[in-house]
Motif scaffolding. Structure first.
Motif, PDB file in Angstrom:
ATOM      1  N   ASN A 400       0.811  -1.176  -0.291  1.00 55.61           N
ATOM      2  CA  ASN A 400       0.197  -0.253  -0.224  1.00 55.61           C
ATOM      3  C   ASN A 400       0.679   1.353   0.039  1.00 55.61           C
ATOM      4  N   GLU A 401       1.973   1.395   0.390  1.00 50.33           N
ATOM      5  CA  GLU A 401       3.264   2.286   0.157  1.00 50.33           C
ATOM      6  C   GLU A 401       3.587   2.679  -1.289  1.00 50.33           C
ATOM      7  N   ILE A 402       3.540   1.986  -1.985  1.00 50.57           N
ATOM      8  CA  ILE A 402       4.711   1.735  -3.698  1.00 50.57           C
ATOM      9  C   ILE A 402       3.904   3.257  -3.936  1.00 50.57           C
ATOM     10  N   SER A 403       5.240   3.426  -4.044  1.00 53.63           N
ATOM     11  CA  SER A 403       4.475   4.962  -5.250  1.00 53.63           C
ATOM     12  C   SER A 403       6.639   4.947  -5.783  1.00 53.63           C
ATOM     13  N   LYS A 404       6.574   6.207  -6.067  1.00 51.93           N
ATOM     14  CA  LYS A 404       8.194   5.678  -7.353  1.00 51.93           C
ATOM     15  C   LYS A 404       8.778   6.180  -6.982  1.00 51.93           C
ATOM     16  N   GLU A 405       8.641   7.313  -5.617  1.00 54.15           N
ATOM     17  CA  GLU A 405       9.798   7.991  -4.555  1.00 54.15           C
ATOM     18  C   GLU A 405      10.574   6.242  -3.310  1.00 54.15           C
ATOM     19  N   VAL A 406       9.497   6.262  -2.978  1.00 51.71           N
ATOM     20  CA  VAL A 406       9.249   4.521  -1.945  1.00 51.71           C
ATOM     21  C   VAL A 406      10.495   4.280  -2.942  1.00 51.71           C
ATOM     22  N   VAL A 407       9.710   3.397  -3.248  1.00 54.22           N
ATOM     23  CA  VAL A 407      10.487   2.068  -4.944  1.00 54.22           C
ATOM     24  C   VAL A 407      11.810   2.680  -4.333  1.00 54.22           C
ATOM     25  N   LEU A 408      12.322   3.261  -5.657  1.00 59.96           N
ATOM     26  CA  LEU A 408      13.295   4.298  -6.320  1.00 59.96           C
ATOM     27  C   LEU A 408      13.739   4.384  -4.447  1.00 59.96           C
ATOM     28  N   GLU A 409      13.907   4.855  -4.064  1.00 58.88           N
ATOM     29  CA  GLU A 409      14.744   5.077  -2.281  1.00 58.88           C
ATOM     30  C   GLU A 409      15.190   3.585  -2.013  1.00 58.88           C
ATOM     31  N   LYS A 410      14.255   2.354  -2.134  1.00 59.46           N
ATOM     32  CA  LYS A 410      14.614   1.416  -1.746  1.00 59.46           C
ATOM     33  C   LYS A 410      15.403   0.883  -2.075  1.00 59.46           C
ATOM     34  N   ILE A 411      15.410   0.994  -2.892  1.00 58.03           N
ATOM     35  CA  ILE A 411      16.487  -0.276  -4.142  1.00 58.03           C
ATOM     36  C   ILE A 411      17.355   0.500  -4.213  1.00 58.03           C
ATOM     37  N   GLN A 412      18.343   1.994  -4.464  1.00 56.47           N
ATOM     38  CA  GLN A 412      18.525   2.470  -4.487  1.00 56.47           C
ATOM     39  C   GLN A 412      19.733   1.871  -2.544  1.00 56.47           C
TER      40      GLN A 412
END
Length: 523
Positions: A400-412
């Protein structure tokens, strides 16, 4: 003739060639992927193996016999529904109910010709192996054949299994499989964990065992054992867990951890995938949501969040995508409807595994020391990912927290912070360091049960004790009763003595006083 000679040679290398019967009716391919390596290996070691299962495969082992029961048991609508990617409940109670939605129906069992024929077989077997999940009714086959029974669960122990096998399962520090917690819980988490633990045991009795009792009476006759009784006759249970990954748990001798049994030796990759990985200068991210979850069912905004994040990193991405096209795919992404996950994770250039947190894929990543970004959807997945987080080898991404910013930040963060890879490697080293491989361990204990014609000597007395005796409630009640009785005796004895003393003192004084006043009156 050739196969007969091979079988004869194999048998010559063993003290005995045993006849092993397996029944695996649950329509979950990921479940069968755990049982299959053991059953095949037992056949390779010369034993005569007969399996009733839903996922038969062609094989060339002469002493490995599969009976197809796929027409009997249909894939649950719940499983079909899971293919649509959506958020998951985290309260644990819904997961308990999901267990019981998978219970085979009366029609499925009563109309299954191969299993009805097996019920009346005169064939002799040495051991019966079946899944221990929510399928107690099939344990009756082991009892009917009068042979030892081995239960097999594809994860850590469930609450009702600890009761059946008699090992301590204290919810104050041992998270329930579907709780989403680790062993370090605060007060509210311990309260929640205790409630779903207790609810699971109660619900299992009412939603599973009682229903199977009614089914068994109709299908096999009223003379068969009750489910609660037959469940306590299991000689040995295998758990697809390991203390290095999940929290260490106190187990009894007839409960054996064989976590990682599904992790086979890796094989060479298909040429196109190997080329794609080898040519990636910065490594590869592997993205797969398992066999039940279709990546193409991600809502557009969720899919675009991953596409955006992947376009911003220098790594290449392997994405298991079931559709023919992936709209908006950047050049660093390769898609395929199927990918050899085990072999991909074994490649040293794979830097991150994005997954739903299913135990099979997670155990493969743990084995290879690959950090994981987990997106739990249902069942045990949240707990699996939380265990990785506790070991510093991964992170959880709430759907439910998937967003462009969150996904990119976690992956990086997972790719660029070396601590995740270091912790994943440490976890891998501990996970692999065992006196025997999971497969050898499972084979040894299977043969052990057969050699000793069961394993009642491994069974703790706790398994057959009423709950109030197990919890020492009768002893506590006795001690409390003795203390209360003692206190009451002391109280009333003291009260009696004090009254007597008071009577002697005050009563004597009153008599003396009255005699003096009498003398004055007479004068």
């Amino acid at each position: 003739m050739f196969y007969s000679v091979v079988l004869l040679v194999l048998c010559a290398n063993f003290a005995k060639c045993y006849k092993i019967l397996g029944v695996f009716p649950f329509p979950g391919k990921s479940h069968y992927a755990v049982f299959d390596p053991l059953m095949v290996e037992l056949a390779h070691r010369g034993h005569n193996v007969t399996i009733y299962n839903i996922f038969p495969k062609s094989n060339t082992i002469p002493n490995y016999h599969e009976i197809d029961i796929s027409s009997c048991f249909k894939v649950s609508p719940i499983i079909n529904g899971i293919q649509d990617m959506k958020g998951t409940s985290t309260n644990g109670f819904d997961s308990v109910h999901m267990f019981f939605d998978f219970i085979p129906s009366y029609d499925e069992i009563s109309n299954c010709g191969p299993l009805l024929k097996l019920w009346n077989t005169t064939e002799k077997y040495d051991v019966f192996i079946t899944e221990s999940f929510n399928t107690d009714i099939f344990l009756l086959y082991g009892e009917k054949l009068n042979i030892p029974i081995i239960g097999f669960h594809t994860n850590m122990a469930l609450p009702w299994q600890s009761v059946q096998m008699g090992f301590p399962d204290n919810p104050s520090y041992l998270p329930v499989q579907y709780s989403g917690y680790t062993s370090k819980m605060n007060f509210l988490q311990r309260l929640h964990n205790f409630l779903i633990y207790s609810y699971g045991i109660i619900a299992y009795k009412s939603q599973s065992q009682n229903k199977f009792d009614d089914m068994a009476d109709l299908i096999f006759g009223p003379s068969v054992s009750k489910m609660e009784t037959i469940a306590r006759k299991v000689d040995l249970m295998f758990l697809n867990s390991h203390f290095t990954y999940y929290s260490p748990r106190p187990l009894v001798p007839n409960v054996i951890e064989i976590g990682g049994l599904n992790v086979r030796d890796s094989k060479p990759l298909p040429q196109n995938i190997e080329k794609f990985i080898n040519e990636s200068k910065h490594g590869v991210v592997y993205f797969c949501m398992g066999s039940l979850l279709r990546g193409e069912t991600f809502p557009p905004e969720k899919r675009e969040a991953f596409l955006y994040a992947f376009s911003k990193i220098p790594q290449r991405v392997l994405w298991k995508w079931e559709g023919d096209v992936l709209p908006g795919k950047s050049d660093n992404i390769m898609i395929s409807k199927w990918m050899p996950q085990r072999d991909i994770l074994a490649h040293p250039n794979v830097k991150l595994f994005i997954s739903h947190g299913g135990l099979l894929g997670t155990s493969e990543a743990v084995y290879e020391g690959v950090p994981v970004l987990g997106i739990p959807i249902f069942g045990d997945q949240r707990t699996n990912i939380k265990s990785l987080e506790a070991n510093g080898a991964g992170e959880l991404l709430d759907y439910n927290e998937i967003s462009k910013e969150v996904v990119l930040e976690k992956i990086q963060r997972l790719l660029n912070d070396p601590k995740y890879k270091e912790n994943a490697k440490l976890l891998s080293d501990r996970y692999r360091d065992r006196p025997m491989s999971p497969l050898d361990t499972a084979v040894y204990w299977t043969e052990y049960v057969i050699r000793h014609k069961g394993a009642p000597h491994l069974r703790t007395a706790a398994a057959d004790m009423p709950w109030y005796q197990y919890l020492l409630l009768d002893v506590i009640a006795f001690i409390v009763a003795v203390l209360v009785a003692g206190l009451l005796i002391i109280y009333y004895t003291t009260k009696f003595i004090l009254r007597a003393i008071y009577g002697l003192i005050c009563g004597g004084g009153a008599k003396k006083g009255s005699s003096k006043s009498d003398k004055k009156k007479r004068n």
